[in-house]
Write a protein that holds these residues in place. Structure first.
Motif, PDB file in Angstrom:
ATOM      1  N   ASN A 173       2.863  13.529 -29.654  1.00  0.00           N
ATOM      2  CA  ASN A 173       1.764  13.143 -28.756  1.00  0.00           C
ATOM      3  C   ASN A 173       2.159  12.886 -27.295  1.00  0.00           C
ATOM      4  OD1 ASN A 173       2.945  10.684 -28.784  1.00  0.00           O
ATOM      5  ND2 ASN A 173       1.292   9.606 -29.850  1.00  0.00           N
ATOM      6  N   ARG A 174       3.418  13.030 -26.945  1.00  0.00           N
ATOM      7  CA  ARG A 174       3.803  12.736 -25.552  1.00  0.00           C
ATOM      8  C   ARG A 174       3.313  13.825 -24.594  1.00  0.00           C
ATOM      9  NH1 ARG A 174       7.604  13.603 -22.831  1.00  0.00           N
ATOM     10  NH2 ARG A 174       7.684  12.775 -20.939  1.00  0.00           N
TER      11      ARG A 174
ATOM     12  N   TYR B 103      -0.254  15.040 -15.816  1.00  0.00           N
ATOM     13  CA  TYR B 103      -0.877  13.972 -15.027  1.00  0.00           C
ATOM     14  C   TYR B 103      -0.820  14.312 -13.539  1.00  0.00           C
ATOM     15  CZ  TYR B 103      -0.427  11.418 -19.401  1.00  0.00           C
ATOM     16  OH  TYR B 103      -0.508  11.050 -20.700  1.00  0.00           O
TER      17      TYR B 103
ATOM     18  N   LYS C 113      -2.090  15.831 -28.401  1.00  0.00           N
ATOM     19  CA  LYS C 113      -2.147  15.361 -27.009  1.00  0.00           C
ATOM     20  C   LYS C 113      -3.570  15.297 -26.447  1.00  0.00           C
ATOM     21  CE  LYS C 113       2.377  17.430 -25.975  1.00  0.00           C
ATOM     22  NZ  LYS C 113       2.719  17.783 -27.360  1.00  0.00           N
TER      23      LYS C 113
ATOM     24  N   GLU D 262      -5.448  11.854 -25.617  1.00  0.00           N
ATOM     25  CA  GLU D 262      -4.874  11.135 -24.466  1.00  0.00           C
ATOM     26  C   GLU D 262      -5.258  11.818 -23.151  1.00  0.00           C
ATOM     27  OE1 GLU D 262      -0.934   9.717 -24.960  1.00  0.00           O
ATOM     28  OE2 GLU D 262      -0.617   9.459 -22.818  1.00  0.00           O
TER      29      GLU D 262
ATOM     30  N   TYR E  68      -7.510  10.048 -20.390  1.00  0.00           N
ATOM     31  CA  TYR E  68      -6.899   9.883 -19.059  1.00  0.00           C
ATOM     32  C   TYR E  68      -7.861  10.397 -17.978  1.00  0.00           C
ATOM     33  CZ  TYR E  68      -3.418   9.923 -15.334  1.00  0.00           C
ATOM     34  OH  TYR E  68      -2.743   9.686 -14.156  1.00  0.00           O
TER      35      TYR E  68
ATOM     36  N   ALA F 103      -2.668   3.036 -21.888  1.00  0.00           N
ATOM     37  CA  ALA F 103      -1.624   3.726 -22.677  1.00  0.00           C
ATOM     38  C   ALA F 103      -2.056   3.865 -24.132  1.00  0.00           C
ATOM     39  CB  ALA F 103      -0.327   2.932 -22.596  1.00  0.00           C
ATOM     40  N   SER F 104      -1.599   4.953 -24.739  1.00  0.00           N
ATOM     41  CA  SER F 104      -1.907   5.223 -26.145  1.00  0.00           C
ATOM     42  C   SER F 104      -1.256   4.152 -27.035  1.00  0.00           C
ATOM     43  CB  SER F 104      -1.351   6.626 -26.430  1.00  0.00           C
ATOM     44  OG  SER F 104      -0.841   6.728 -27.693  1.00  0.00           O
TER      45      SER F 104
ATOM     46  N   ASN G  76      -7.463   5.500 -31.672  1.00  0.00           N
ATOM     47  CA  ASN G  76      -6.614   5.566 -30.481  1.00  0.00           C
ATOM     48  C   ASN G  76      -7.409   6.097 -29.288  1.00  0.00           C
ATOM     49  OD1 ASN G  76      -4.229   5.200 -29.074  1.00  0.00           O
ATOM     50  ND2 ASN G  76      -3.437   7.232 -29.568  1.00  0.00           N
ATOM     51  N   PHE G  77      -8.287   7.074 -29.547  1.00  0.00           N
ATOM     52  CA  PHE G  77      -9.128   7.581 -28.457  1.00  0.00           C
ATOM     53  C   PHE G  77     -10.021   6.457 -27.921  1.00  0.00           C
ATOM     54  CE2 PHE G  77     -13.098   9.522 -26.913  1.00  0.00           C
ATOM     55  CZ  PHE G  77     -12.578  10.263 -25.858  1.00  0.00           C
TER      56      PHE G  77
ATOM     57  N   MET H 266      -8.005   4.141 -25.845  1.00  0.00           N
ATOM     58  CA  MET H 266      -7.646   4.686 -24.521  1.00  0.00           C
ATOM     59  C   MET H 266      -8.866   4.822 -23.602  1.00  0.00           C
ATOM     60  SD  MET H 266      -4.688   7.501 -25.354  1.00  0.00           S
ATOM     61  CE  MET H 266      -5.528   8.346 -26.670  1.00  0.00           C
TER      62      MET H 266
END
Ligand code: CMX
Length: 435
Positions: free
Chosen positions: A116-117, A123, A179, A182, A186, A199-200, A209-210, A213
């Motif tokens: 997931n990074r 960005y 990914k 996130e 973002y 941050a996740s 998690n969504f 975020m």
């Protein structure tokens, strides 16, 4: 190898055999005929695509791997105490055709966690884009920017057997899916929440998690799970699915293919309709000075829209001929969680008012609401009022289905797509028109 990939590897050979037999022994069997109207009419109804991942019946609506939406919501395992199932489990179902166990789901959760990074340059790219860029443009650009990460391209360049194409496609699909929440969140926080990304949290499932975020509390985690599952797949002829399939058929990697599919989703006749519905509703509310219209007033707004040559967003469908079960699932959620919401009351009133008007208007073959007629109001209720973001969330969900499809496209050796075109002269000749 993960259990998910292993399961896929076990299933592929028997599918290949079935497809080879169909192609070799029954390749000349006629399935459908093509009519002149379909040349200009968006190939509507033409049976010329195949997928086993979902099937859309005009009257019943979508079945994912043979399961209706209520069945999927009931049968798929859920996080402890949750109302809606794991998105990870739905992905397992779409990819393998099997209802996962908790253990299977944990395997997918771990797979996503390990991948997931989001690369930093994504960005940087998003931050360089003018802030008033449409979020779908940002989302698609972010996906495309990551194309340099493609495992398929690397392995293809090293010399990969056609039989193994599905394997790096699978790797790219998982790397991408892990990914997308996130990246989407973002874009939202950067663009609309004073540039305050959150941050996740790797301890949370895909949907939760969504929600985390996005910065929105429970039950928005349930909304996210429901939303991603409902939007995942709608067989393979819709614009986003077909575009992804078409681009991937040239062996463009999943990054190129998904980005292209997202560009198709961004059209107002397709995924952008959810934003158009809320825009239309806000226009009505503004005209009413902020109060709810009566039924008679609402009918007039609907007729005014039709008489000015515009469509009623969220109504009609190329295949469906009944209320979309994705609409019904969201309506049931709203009846339970936000029955008194003013905008929901307006959406409900539209459900009563629009179908008879579209029938009287006499153009739309399907006067009933589709998924997009309902998705915005739930988002609005939980504070996501920037309606041009709605299609991005549709996109995160749609990625689950279209990426599953292209992994299978490679597994069964689907060819590069290349239908034949004719000129107008030729069609006139076929029609017997003498000039
Ligand atoms: N309002 C007004 N007119 C409509 C209509 C609607 N909601 N739906 C269809 N029509 C019109 C069409 O524009 C077409 O008119 P013309 O003959 O002048 O071109 C006529 O009715 C026949 O169209 P159809 O065969 O019923 O529908 P299509 O298969 O051509 O198109 C769709 C399907 C979804 C594009 C169309 O119903 C539409 O524009 N709906 C509004 C936009 C929308 O909600 N899109 C989201 C769909 C779901 C998704 O993909 O996300």
């Amino acid at each position: 190898m993960s259990k998910l990939k292993q399961k896929l590897a076990e299933k592929i050979p028997s599918y290949r055999e079935r497809v080879t037999k169909l192609m070799k022994e029954y390749g000349d069997v006629v399935v459908d005929q093509v009519h002149i109207r379909q040349f200009y009419g968006g190939m509507r109804g033409l049976k010329c695509l195949t997928t086993d991942i979902s099937y859309l019946d005009p009257n019943e609506g979508i079945r994912f791997r043979g399961y209706t939406i209520p069945e999927v919501l009931e049968k798929l395992p859920k996080p402890k105490g949750a109302e809606m199932p794991y998105v990870e489990g739905h992905f397992f179902l779409l990819l393998t055709g099997e209802i996962p166990t908790q253990e299977d789901i944990q395997d997918v959760v771990d797979e996503f966690k390990a991948r997931n990074r989001v690369p930093h340059y994504v960005y940087d790219l998003l931050r360089e884009m003018p802030r008033d860029t449409h979020p779908m443009t940002m989302f698609s650009a972010a996906i495309l920017a990551m194309q340099r990460e493609s495992v398929f391209v690397k392995r293809y360049n090293e010399g990969l057997s056609k039989m193994d194409y599905w394997d790096p496609y699978y790797e790219d699909a998982l790397n991408l899916l892990a990914k997308l929440p996130e990246i989407a969140a973002y874009i939202y926080r950067m663009k609309y929440k004073a540039d305050t990304p959150i941050a996740s949290n790797p301890e949370l499932d895909f949907g939760a998690n969504f929600a985390h975020m996005m910065g929105i509390d429970h039950p928005y985690d349930e909304v996210a799970r429901l939303y991603f599952i409902l939007h995942s797949d709608h067989e393979s002829g819709n614009v986003s699915a077909h575009t992804t399939h078409l681009v991937a058929s040239a062996l463009s990697d999943p990054y190129y293919a998904l980005s292209a599919g997202m560009n198709g989703l961004a059209g107002p006749l397709h995924g952008l309709a959810n934003q158009e519905v809320l825009r239309w509703i806000q226009h009505v509310m503004d005209k009413m000075g902020g109060k709810l219209p009566s039924k008679e007033e609402l009918k007039k707004f609907v007729w005014d829209t039709l008489n000015s040559g515009q469509v009623i967003p969220g109504y009609g469908h190329a295949v469906l001929r009944k209320t979309d079960p994705r609409y019904t699932a969201q309506r049931e959620f709203a009846l339970k969680h936000l029955p008194d919401d003013e905008i929901f009351q307006l959406v409900s009133m539209l459900y009563e008012v629009v179908p008879p008007i579209l029938m009287e208007h006499g153009k739309a073959k399907n006067p009933w609401p589709n998924v997009d007629a309902h998705s915005g109001v739930i988002q609005w209720h939980y504070g996501v009022r920037e309606y041009d973001f709605y299609t991005v969330m549709f996109g995160v969900g749609r990625a689950i289905g279209v990426l599953s499809n292209i992994v299978w496209d490679r597994a069964v050796g689907q060819a590069i797509e290349r239908p034949k075109s004719l000129t107008t002269d030729m069609l006139e000749k076929v029609a017997g028109i003498k000039k």
